[in-house]
Design an enzyme around this catalytic site. Structure first.
Site, short mmCIF file in Angstrom:
data_model
loop_
_atom_site.label_atom_id
_atom_site.label_comp_id
_atom_site.label_asym_id
_atom_site.label_seq_id
_atom_site.Cartn_x
_atom_site.Cartn_y
_atom_site.Cartn_z
CE LYS A 35 -0.59 -0.34 4.91
NZ LYS A 35 -1.73 0.20 6.24
NE ARG A 130 -6.22 0.87 11.91
CZ ARG A 130 -5.60 0.23 10.97
NH1 ARG A 130 -4.61 1.70 11.01
NH2 ARG A 130 -5.16 -0.78 10.59
CE1 TYR A 252 14.85 31.90 6.43
CE2 TYR A 252 14.66 29.85 5.91
CZ TYR A 252 15.00 30.82 5.65
OH TYR A 252 15.00 30.85 4.48
CG MET A 300 11.73 24.43 0.65
SD MET A 300 11.15 25.41 -0.33
CE MET A 300 9.40 26.58 0.16
#
Length: 356
Positions: A35, A130, A252, A300
């Protein structure tokens, strides 16, 4: 020239890991779980490396159709079953096996009109909460499915939420046992149960994360003795090197401030490539046989590492972000996630090399 980042998929390691699973399960058969496009590896590219499996377990019909179109003639299991009644026509056409976990699915199968029947895996909710029928209704559901002319084979199925824990399968296994009488096949064991709970193997097992060389527990140490091999290596190169002094910061938000003089390197890999943005300072990176540390915030397109202990490090050196030398579980654990997520999150912009 393109950016130097790439992901290498080690196809032979799929075949190797499948053989490791075989050694654990005795006479049971294997569903190889593919999957999420084979956990980010590409079903189309890797299925042949797993062609010695007994069947493929996938999520949706498009994945099943792809496998059939590529030439797989063996069993295919839809792990979440079908999502609307119309899907049953495709299930019949492509000879798929479907999980059944809800009453509306039972009704849809009962109303199906075809010249032949389908195989089903009837799911017991044994504590995952679930999908699946509860234990009070399970026997009646099984009886109903067996009586349906549209159904030619029924297999009992459940899923373990805590198979990576020593006693994690005890309670759900006890929930399943009253329905085991030898008349129907059983599929219960996932990757953790394959490795650590042999009493749950029964007729079929579902091998997921261990086929990809990562740990069901999220801790590499737990499978260090299992001889599993990583199927994905994320690698890039150093694009800059310089020194910083004590009290200078990196990246950053100035999230890392040096306490001493350091030699640092910038690597062409960032969160837009699938590397976890929330990976903290200290997350390991592999360079020339040495574990270096990530420093400061992941950008990024770039991240920064400490290469003070690798004096020979230079621009264009290859850096492994995870893979054969650096288990993906180690990066995931540092970042507060799991190896599954990192592999599935590999960005489309990262070139992929399939290594035979």
């Amino acid at each position: 020239m393109p950016r130097p980042i790439s992901a290498v998929i080690h196809l032979k390691n799929f075949t190797h890991n499948l053989s490791v699973v075989r050694k654990h399960i005795g006479l049971a058969k294997i569903w190889s779980v593919m999957k999420a496009d084979a956990y980010g590896h590409s079903i189309e590219q890797v299925w042949k490396a797993l062609s010695a499996t007994d069947g493929f377990a996938i999520l949706d019909l498009n994945e099943a159709i792809l496998l059939r179109d590529k030439g797989w003639k063996g069993p295919i299991l839809l792990l979440e079953g079908f999502f609307q009644s119309e899907d049953l026509e495709i299930i019949h056409q492509y000879q798929l096996t479907t999980a059944v976990h809800s009453n509306w699915q039972l009704d849809a199968i009962d109303k199906m009109r075809t010249n032949s029947s389908i195989s089903v895996y009837v799911k017991l909710n044994s504590g995952m909460n679930r999908l699946g029928f509860n234990s009070c209704e399970y026997a009646q559901v099984i009886k109903r499915l067996i009586s349906m002319p549209n159904v030619d084979a029924v297999t009992l199925m459940t899923h373990f939420a805590n198979s990576d824990v020593a006693t994690g399968t005890d309670a759900p296994h006890q929930t399943l046992k009253p329905f085991i009488d030898g008349s129907l096949p059983i599929c219960a064991a996932n990757s953790g149960a394959i490795l650590w709970h042999p009493d749950t193997h029964y007729d079929w097992v579902r091998s997921g994360i261990i086929l990809y060389g990562a740990s069901p527990s999220g801790k590499w140490q737990d499978i260090a003795d299992k001889n599993l091999k990583a199927t994905m290596t994320l690698q890039s190169k150093i694009i800059a090197i310089h020194g910083i002094n004590s009290n200078e910061s990196i990246g950053y938000g100035s999230k890392f401030t040096a306490k001493k003089t350091l030699r640092i390197a910038t690597v062409a890999c960032g969160y837009a490539d699938g590397y976890p943005r929330h990976a903290p300072t200290g997350t390991p990176v592999w360079l020339k046989g040495t574990r270096c540390s990530l420093l400061g915030a992941v950008s990024m397109d770039m991240l920064t590492i400490d290469v003070s202990e690798v004096p020979t490090a230079e621009i264009d050196d290859t850096v492994e972000l995870w893979g054969q030398n650096l288990p993906v579980d180690d990066i995931a654990e540092a970042a507060g996630t799991i190896g599954y997520e990192l592999m599935c999150a590999l960005a489309k912009r990262v070139p992929v090399i399939y290594e035979k």
